[in-house]
Design a protein around this motif. Sequence first.
Motif: not given
Length: 417
Positions: A264-266, A283-286, A320-325
């Motif tokens: 899921i990407d938001t 982004t959350w990846t299972r 995991i959760w990944s983050w970006a700006v």
Amino acid sequence: MNRHAWLKSSAALAVTLAATGVSANGLSINEQSASGMGTGFAGRSSAAEDASTLFGNPAGMSRLDRTEVSGGFATIFASTDISDARGALPGSNKGDMVPNAVVPFGYLVTPLNERWHAGLGIYAPFGVISDYEKGFQGRYHGLHSNVQVVTLQPTLSYQVSDRVSVGFGPTINQIKGKLTRNSPHAVAPGVGPDTHVSVKGDDIGYGFNAGVLVALTEQLSWGLTYHSKVDYTLEGRTRVKGSVAPGLNGTYDASLDFTTPESIDTSISWHLDPRWTLYAGTTWTRWSRLDKIVIENDGVAAAYQGRIGVIQEDMQWDDIWSWAVGASYQLNPQWVLRAGFTVDPSPTNDTHRTVRVPVSDRKVFSLGAGWDVTPDLTLDVAYSYLREAKGEINTADYTAEFRNDAHGLATQVSWRF
């Protein structure tokens, strides 16, 4: 040949989908857009820059006014440093086992009427090319890997209102893989010539991508994209050569049930003024779907059923959760400049990491630019640098520290008519 060696060789069809992509961890490749790569994919779900939105958020197709074709490729230059290696075998640890790789992508989006858009995309969501030297000290756990997943995605989007659009597209995914490794002599590790094991298989799986895009205000957009899991049953063969064990050499029919995880990407895109736009996304990846791998080999002699008839390997990966700006700056009517920063944790750890998937926590720095050559033609370029933390390999007969980094260059052309 011991049970552990067979386990590693057969399970390779699944676990060696390690990312060569410069900005996605685990098994994923992120390089489906040069325009998105420039901001570290921070606004992938909320910014419909071009036809590559078909992957980032299919709802974004509704924001494209004309028929548009976008296509390009990313080139990955990866390297690995191996240190503090110890093991039961003699051998080398040169690292740099990832050859330069090219990741292509292409998209077509066209309006059907005022509310409906249709599109077609082709891209690579997963893949790996790795090649250790023949005398690699950890060769009992992996030598050569060449796996690729190619996805074809027909897509529709619908403009619900002036502010809201939705999109959906089924995915047709083909996976192919060929992997090799060495295994210990039947007498003892390091005694006599190694046994050579190769695994080859393929399958087609089906899934879908769906998204929603909302203009919260004139300046602020929010997007949400769901990429479904894809189930595969890989059919192929396991081949053994060079073993001194009677009846072990030969080719066996192999099958493996394997699932690539959903994600899921938001993200949000905030247009501060006519020049500056800010992006933030997660982004959350299972990855917990990679809990264990079960392989079945047919035609195995009764004496070896306990070793290679049905084999299971525990992966125990974590979600995991990944983050970006990111940010973009409209320098003038023809040029836009981009930058981004991504934090991408690893789904594995020092206990379960393998030589085939030696990934660790990542940080990625990105730069990019877009040039409107004409009102109908845009050229996008991007550069990313990935740096990983050190990660340990800890097996019964091989331990080492791995540290990966990579440079990525991407280019994309968009033509509107």
